[in-house]
Structures are given as structure tokens and as C-alpha cells.
Enzyme design. Sequence first.
Site, mmCIF file in Angstrom:
data_model
loop_
_atom_site.group_PDB
_atom_site.id
_atom_site.type_symbol
_atom_site.label_atom_id
_atom_site.label_comp_id
_atom_site.label_asym_id
_atom_site.label_seq_id
_atom_site.Cartn_x
_atom_site.Cartn_y
_atom_site.Cartn_z
ATOM 1 N N CYS A 288 0.831 -1.206 0.000
ATOM 2 C CA CYS A 288 0.000 0.000 0.000
ATOM 3 C C CYS A 288 0.868 1.261 0.000
ATOM 4 O O CYS A 288 2.083 1.193 0.146
ATOM 5 C CB CYS A 288 -0.898 -0.006 1.235
ATOM 6 S SG CYS A 288 0.035 0.106 2.782
ATOM 7 N N ALA B 247 3.097 1.664 2.941
ATOM 8 C CA ALA B 247 4.293 0.808 2.855
ATOM 9 C C ALA B 247 5.368 1.485 2.013
ATOM 10 O O ALA B 247 6.551 1.442 2.353
ATOM 11 C CB ALA B 247 3.934 -0.547 2.256
ATOM 12 N N ARG C 8 12.083 -4.855 6.049
ATOM 13 C CA ARG C 8 12.974 -4.589 4.911
ATOM 14 C C ARG C 8 14.379 -4.438 5.477
ATOM 15 O O ARG C 8 14.576 -3.746 6.454
ATOM 16 C CB ARG C 8 12.522 -3.298 4.239
ATOM 17 C CG ARG C 8 13.286 -2.932 2.981
ATOM 18 C CD ARG C 8 12.355 -2.154 2.138
ATOM 19 N NE ARG C 8 12.916 -1.394 1.065
ATOM 20 C CZ ARG C 8 13.496 -0.206 1.196
ATOM 21 N NH1 ARG C 8 13.658 0.320 2.374
ATOM 22 N NH2 ARG C 8 13.884 0.448 0.133
ATOM 23 N N HIS D 278 5.981 6.264 -2.476
ATOM 24 C CA HIS D 278 7.308 6.778 -2.842
ATOM 25 C C HIS D 278 7.184 8.255 -3.213
ATOM 26 O O HIS D 278 7.976 9.091 -2.781
ATOM 27 C CB HIS D 278 7.877 6.066 -4.082
ATOM 28 C CG HIS D 278 8.005 4.578 -3.957
ATOM 29 N ND1 HIS D 278 7.958 3.746 -5.048
ATOM 30 C CD2 HIS D 278 8.190 3.773 -2.875
ATOM 31 C CE1 HIS D 278 8.127 2.494 -4.664
ATOM 32 N NE2 HIS D 278 8.256 2.481 -3.345
HETATM 33 FE FE1 CFM Z 1 13.078 0.408 -5.742
HETATM 34 FE FE2 CFM Z 1 12.507 -1.915 -6.030
HETATM 35 FE FE3 CFM Z 1 11.115 -0.310 -4.399
HETATM 36 FE FE4 CFM Z 1 13.655 -1.024 -3.791
HETATM 37 FE FE5 CFM Z 1 12.861 -3.039 -2.215
HETATM 38 FE FE6 CFM Z 1 11.707 -3.916 -4.467
HETATM 39 FE FE7 CFM Z 1 10.327 -2.347 -2.848
HETATM 40 MO MO1 CFM Z 1 10.932 -4.782 -2.070
HETATM 41 S S1 CFM Z 1 14.468 -1.286 -5.713
HETATM 42 S S2 CFM Z 1 12.657 0.858 -3.654
HETATM 43 S S3 CFM Z 1 14.683 -1.859 -2.072
HETATM 44 S S4 CFM Z 1 11.204 -0.381 -6.523
HETATM 45 S S5 CFM Z 1 12.983 -4.921 -3.104
HETATM 46 S S6 CFM Z 1 12.211 -3.913 -6.675
HETATM 47 S S7 CFM Z 1 9.674 -4.058 -3.872
HETATM 48 S S8 CFM Z 1 11.172 -2.786 -0.940
HETATM 49 S S9 CFM Z 1 9.293 -0.487 -3.183
#
Ligand code: CFM
Length: 541
Positions: free
Chosen positions: A56, A59, A90, A191
Site C-alpha cells: 500500500c 508501505a 525490509r 514513494h
Molecule cells: Fe526500488 Fe525496487 Fe522499491 Fe527497492 Fe525493495 Fe523492491 Fe520495494 Mo521490495 S528497488 S525501492 S529496495 S522499486 S525490493 S524492486 S519491492 S522494498 S518499493
Amino acid sequence: MAEIDGTIEEMLVPYPDLVKKNRKKHLVVKNEAAACCPQIEANTRTIPGIISQRGCAYAGCKGVVIGPIKDMITITHGPVGCGYYSWGTRRNKARADDTTPKDKIYSQLCFITDMQEPDIVFGGEKKLAKMIDEVVAAFHPRAINICATCPVGLIGDDINAVAKAAEERHGIQVLAYNCEGYKGVSQSAGHHIANNNLMEKVIGTGTERKAGRHVINLLGEYNIGGDGWELERILQEIGYAVNCVLTGDSSYLDIKNLHLADLNLVQCHRSINYIAEMMETKYGTPWLKVNFIGIDSTNQSLRQMARCFGDDELVKQTEVVIERETARIAPVLEQYSKMLKGKTAFAIVGGSRSHHYQYLLRDLGMEMIIAGYEFAHRDDYEGRQVIPTIKTDADSKNIPELHLVADEKMYQEAHIHLNMSKEKYDELKKAVPLNYYEGIYPNMKDGQVIIDDANHHEVEVLIRTAKPDLFLSGVRDKYIVHKMGVASKQLHAYDYSGPYAGYNGALNFARDVVNALTTPAWKLITPPWEKTEEPRSETHA
Ligand code: CFM
């Protein structure tokens, strides 16, 4: 790749017509004869009822971008489950720096207001304000983040007002993130929300540039399993001063100084391209997409970086480090590669890793025949040039766009950041793809498949029919694949291994994959569906 074509058809068979129509838009088979990448539907809602692998918005904001900032306390305003689920899931590692007083690290701890029914009915603002006071009294953090969960938005708690009042009471920054889980179709929305807040309120408020001739930031590197530390080792040996790794092992103090670097490197573009772009607008800082997963891609990224500074000594030192490191790991890697050559893999991970790991697999003689993302956008599949053509919808409009302009005092043109003439910079732009990233599609081979937001059912069919040797998986789907007798490596937290980035990372990854593929366990297990069924006892002992 005829088998894979058949697989896709088989995968779609059980779906009702509407679902079938929807899911077809999320699937693309690479066609080398076609001129460009077909449009792939991405970053849209998962059909309700389908078991998706997505997370979500909370997260994405708290768990991914904000949580790792080690010297800030991040308070989750919400029910205890949201805090528990996002606690330590994580592996973004951090260590105390040699600052005085010594850095405190809070990223391992979990702070949550534990909203209960009365808070939902009468509002939770007072409880949040009280918690901030308690946290300040007990820990004296440099700054605080407040992350909202779904109920906060639903009942209308004004976390921004609470944060503002707390800032006045305590004289430290208190940042509020409206990252309620439902704010987007996945963690990707979180993000963006996190990027906006850091850009608006933290970046640009510091005045201390790291000492060194070539000062860089590494954006979108979260130090999973120590990746960031391996990269810092390499970069420092070449002669760079690493100003800040955003947000792996990063500190609030470093983020304040982000604008003082000469060049931004972007590892995970999905999660951090917003800051790279906004810094380009506000400060003129150029950015370079890098990929430090894989030997060839690491070497290429280092060479491109060195060219950005027009410094012969730096170029020379880059070659020295590349040669030494490559030679050091080559003999061991060769042994591993012998065992891995010709093996196939699937990768269905997050929003940028599937692309990054294509290169490392190829270094080892392996091929990724199916690549997917959980929450990528069209630009991650097709390339950054499609961004202006992406239609906004009701979900993407939920996230505010900051319309920044060049900062009157701090903006400098890109060539000044890189300490070169305008003419030299124009030449550089032709040689190095500054401020751009490619999608995963161009890097795939004929007949290979891209799948967006794959679900449990689809993964099962793909594994059963296309039979990869290795599945680079998510956290939850990993075990289904194991039960089907196929090796899987979880690519989010690396199954407690790592680092996987840089030269030492490539060695670790090769070793782990060889171990996964050669373990005798696969010969010892019989999948449940191949066992003769035992009659079920009617009575309980
Ligand atoms: Fe970038 Fe990713 Fe992500 Fe990531 Fe991660 Fe991920 Fe993620 Mo899991 S590199 S930041 S450190 S998009 S592994 S492929 S899914 S936490 S949101």
C-alpha cells in the site's frame, strides 16, 4: 518460445471475460521485429479479489523511503497492525556514524499511536500530539516523521496541524506524510508522497558540503543486505566523496545537504526519480541512471560517471579499480558460471530490480525469460520518454505534483555543477544518457514475456508450464514456488544474504544461486499433488 505463448493462453482461460480483457493489457511478448515497445498497462488498480503481490501507499512511504532514515523517528499514526507489519520487514541496514554526540539509530524501532475504537470515533489528534511529546522527551531525535494509515484519512485527523504545533513546541522538524494506504494503487504512490515532502521541507536546508573534489549522491539505494556499503567502498576507492545515500544508511543531516553535490546517481529510478527530476529543476543538478547490479553494468556505470566530470585522473583511477576488482572475482565467478550457464529464470519483483538483475544473470550465463513488476509504471517498461504520454487517472491525481521552479540563489546550470564548459557538457550529453532511463522492454529478447502486477494464479501457471530453473521472487510467492519443486531467491531482502550489488555482491549472488539450484532438497521432496492421497480421519485424536 512457443511454450510461453501457450502459457499465456492457459493462464487466461479461467478468467471471466472482463478480467481476461484487463489482464491481457498487462502482458507483452517481446517482438524483436516490431519497431518499439507496445504500450503496457501499468500502475492501475488490481482487480478486486485477485491475490496481488502489491503493498500500500503507507508501505511505500514509511517502509521504503522514510523508514530507513536512521536519525529520524518515524511515528505511524494508526492501528497497531500497520506498525507491526511494517516493523523490520525490509533489510535496510544502518550503522552509527562518528558524529558528536554519536548518532542514535531509530530505524530498527517501531513507533505507533495504536489507534483504538474511541480514537476512530472521537479522533486521534490528541493521542498523536501526546506521543510526539513523549518521543521527544525520551529520545531527543533530530527530527520526526508522521506517517498516516488508512483510518487517519477516513476520519479526517489533521496530522499536518498536529505536526506544525509540535514543531513550535519542540523546535525540531516534524514532517507529516498523508500516505494513507489507499492513496494509490500500490506502494508506488507512497514513494512519490515521501519524495515530495523531503524535497519541499528537508533538501536544501543544510550548508555543509562533503569534503572532496567530486561529490555525489546515490539516490534510490536502500542498503538492503549492505548493498550501499559495497558501493561506497568502490566509489570512495575511485575518489568520489559520497554526500548521501538516499535513503540507505542515510541521516537527516545528510539529506539536508543533498543539493550540495555535483551529480545525482539514480539506482532505483522507480522510487526516487521524482527527487532527481525536482532537483534538476530547482538546483540544476544533473542526474545519471546507474545500475550497480552485475559486473558489466557496474563497470559501465562507473565509466559513465567518470566521463561526467571530465577529469582524466578520475577516468584513470576508475579503470584501475575496474581492472583490479574484475580480475579479483573472475576466477571464482567462472567456477559458478560453469554451473549456471544456460539456466533460465523468472523475476517478478517490485518496480526496478527485475531490470537490474537481467544484467547480473547474463554475466553468469543465465537468461531471464519472464520479467515482471508488481507496481512499475509504463516508463519502467517502455522508457522515460513515455512519461508525457501517460494519462492521469483518478488514482494518480491523488498525489500532488510539486510545481517547482529554479531556486533564485542556489540554481546552477548543469555544466557548472560538473565544472565544465557548456560546450563540453553538450558533448557529454551525446555520450552519456544523462537525466534518462531505459525501460526493461528494449533489454529483453525475442519471445520473452513481460507481466505487470502478476497474481498467484498466473505465477503458478507460468512456473508449471515454462519451468524455469530459478524464480527471483517476492516475499509471499517464494514458498509456492518452493513447494512446486523450483528454486527461488527472494529479491527484496535477499533471504537474509547479500550484499548483491557491486563486485562482492555479484560473487555473493552467484554463490547463493548455485547453492539454491544444486541443493539435494529438490530430489528429496515430492510435491503434495504427486503423493497418493491418504484417507482423512473423521475423528480427532
Ligand atoms: Fe526500488 Fe525496487 Fe522499491 Fe527497492 Fe525493495 Fe523492491 Fe520495494 Mo521490495 S528497488 S525501492 S529496495 S522499486 S525490493 S524492486 S519491492 S522494498 S518499493
